[in-house]
Design an enzyme around this catalytic site. Structure first.
Site, PDB file in Angstrom:
ATOM      1  CD  GLU A  40      -2.352   1.381   2.786  1.00  0.00           C
ATOM      2  OE1 GLU A  40      -2.451   2.531   3.267  1.00  0.00           O
ATOM      3  OE2 GLU A  40      -2.710   0.358   3.398  1.00  0.00           O
ATOM      4  NE  ARG A  44       2.533   9.374   5.220  1.00  0.00           N
ATOM      5  CZ  ARG A  44       1.984   8.294   5.735  1.00  0.00           C
ATOM      6  NH1 ARG A  44       0.686   8.109   5.639  1.00  0.00           N
ATOM      7  NH2 ARG A  44       2.722   7.380   6.334  1.00  0.00           N
ATOM      8  CB  THR A  68      -2.287   8.430   2.652  1.00  0.00           C
ATOM      9  OG1 THR A  68      -1.476   7.396   3.215  1.00  0.00           O
ATOM     10  CG2 THR A  68      -2.483   9.506   3.706  1.00  0.00           C
ATOM     11  CE  LYS A 128      -5.776   2.674   7.172  1.00  0.00           C
ATOM     12  NZ  LYS A 128      -4.905   3.439   6.263  1.00  0.00           N
TER      13      LYS A 128
END
Length: 201
Positions: A40, A44, A68, A128
């Site tokens: 993942e 960012r 993110t 999540k």
């Protein structure tokens, strides 16, 4: 094998923050060499988009997603770069809509029953739980599971080598997200955790 089955097979989704593009290949190679070809890639950092493109091209066997992701514009860019799944720290209806449009799996972050109800209304049944340890960890997930038996969880945030087996022992948890294996020798960390995860059915 669909994406959820892949998550269940890997049991751990490495959360990968790539500061500079020149770091990407070494970090991704460590995951592949260590037997955990899934990432993942956090969106960012400035190079995240290029890092995903590199991963898809260099390691076609790797399951690469973007994390993110907080708005539709980022989501479009991540999908265009080749991300196979999208993860958010919270629940974004905008991101959910883009993922639905492209047929891409979306994993939204939730911690409350209200957020779960919203996720279910959008047709999302895997979420999540983030940041997991800050919000009661496994105890809270079990309580939420009683209220929402149709839901599956991917706890992230504070999950590490010391508690991952406790999380994975609960059947409503399909996998855990974790960044700890990205510190130090990534390949060795992956081999160690994969050995530990073999005990989980």
């Amino acid at each position: 094998m669909n994406l959820i089955e892949q998550f269940k097979a890997y049991k751990l989704i490495p959360v990968v923050t790539i500061p500079k593009l020149e770091d990407a290949e070494t970090m991704l190679a460590g995951l592949v060499e260590g037997g955990l070809p899934v990432a993942e890639v956090c969106f960012r950092t400035d190079c995240a988009e290029e890092a995903i493109k590199l991963a898809v091209k260099k390691y076609p066997q790797m399951l690469v997603g973007a994390g993110t992701v907080i708005n539709g514009e980022q989501c479009e860019r991540a999908i265009k770069a080749g991300a196979k799944f999208i993860v958010s720290p919270g629940l974004s209806e905008e991101v959910a809509a883009v993922c639905k449009q492209h047929g891409i799996f979306y994993l939204p972050g939730v911690v409350t029953a209200t957020e779960i109800v919203k996720a279910l209304s959008l047709g999302l049944t895997t979420v999540k739980f983030f940041p997991a340890e800050n919000f009661g960890g496994l105890k809270t997930i079990k309580a939420l599971s009683a209220a929402f038996p149709q839901l599956s969880f991917v706890p992230t945030g504070g999950v590490n080598e010391n508690n991952i087996l406790d999380y994975l022992a609960f059947p409503k948890i399909v996998a855990c997200g974790g960044s700890w294996i990205m510190k130090g020798d990534i390949a060795q960390n992956c081999r160690a955790v994969c050995e530990k995860l073999r005990s989980v059915q």
